[in-house]
Design an enzyme around this catalytic site. Sequence first.
Site, PDB file in Angstrom:
ATOM      1  N   LYS A 155      -3.912   3.165  -2.202  1.00 41.38           N
ATOM      2  CA  LYS A 155      -5.111   3.988  -2.318  1.00 41.38           C
ATOM      3  C   LYS A 155      -4.831   5.313  -1.633  1.00 41.38           C
ATOM      4  O   LYS A 155      -4.455   5.339  -0.470  1.00 41.38           O
ATOM      5  CB  LYS A 155      -6.314   3.309  -1.650  1.00 41.38           C
TER       6      LYS A 155
ATOM      7  N   MET B 271      -7.474   9.088   8.232  1.00 43.71           N
ATOM      8  CA  MET B 271      -7.894   9.530   6.902  1.00 43.71           C
ATOM      9  C   MET B 271      -8.976  10.617   6.965  1.00 43.71           C
ATOM     10  O   MET B 271     -10.016  10.520   6.325  1.00 43.71           O
ATOM     11  CB  MET B 271      -8.406   8.332   6.087  1.00 43.71           C
TER      12      MET B 271
ATOM     13  N   ASP C 138       0.817  -1.214   0.000  1.00 46.84           N
ATOM     14  CA  ASP C 138       0.000   0.000   0.000  1.00 46.84           C
ATOM     15  C   ASP C 138       0.853   1.267   0.000  1.00 46.84           C
ATOM     16  O   ASP C 138       2.052   1.235   0.265  1.00 46.84           O
ATOM     17  CB  ASP C 138      -0.915   0.016   1.227  1.00 46.84           C
TER      18      ASP C 138
END
Length: 264
Positions: free
Chosen positions: A68, A180, A46
């Site tokens: 992502k 996030m 990731d």
Amino acid sequence: MISLSRLSPPFAPGTVWLVGAGPGDPGLLTIHALNALATADVIVYDALVDPAVLSFAHEGATLEFAGKRGGKPSAVQRDICERLIQLAREGRRVLRLKGGDPFIFGRGGEEALALSDAGVPFRIIPGVSSGLASLAIHGVPATMRKTNHAVILATGHAAPDAEIEWSGLARTGAPIVLYMAVSSLPSIVKGLLEGGLAGDTPALAVHGATTAKESVVEGTLETLPKLAEEGLIRSPAIVAIGAIAAFRSAIANHLLEFGSEAAQ
């Protein structure tokens, strides 16, 4: 001396390991994670996996990026799952490497379900949670007997068909640790204020914890959106809101900087 490989289960061909890489510093990798890096044929990693962690992969390993990032072109989760299944069926040792812990906002659960449905054997290796580690290394305890006996972990990006009731979380009185959430801070703060959380509630944000890019910003609930707008809080960051965020100042003078000795 005991070999590290003897402390870790064998990484069999045709299997997938879902592994947490921790917050960034390779010193926080588990022995199982190190063994997986040294053994895997393919590492699907990731965006939040620090390059220093990938340096432990053996020379013949194939590295595949599947990160992502909010607001940027990203790999589709369905495609990632299908790729893991394909690689395992080719007889590879497949390491799915995720920042922090794979089961804390890492979509590890979705990948575990996909592998199980496809009949692919897999192993789950927990990692040091980025949310809790980012706070701990800066002297912010997730719980304190005098302030809180619970803590809330929440994501700033809910699934498309879900909605986070921020005002309800505010009413619990428990500190909130956000993942996030930088781009969503205005709406999050609005909801928390509407839920009765005071505007002067202590807040702290950590970007790039345990890495060379690390930065720490202290403020209050109501100042968070402005700090983000001014670029002082950078994404990705862990944001803590609540009494625990004020604890850092009480011990900062004697707290050794994380990794300072290793860097010398």
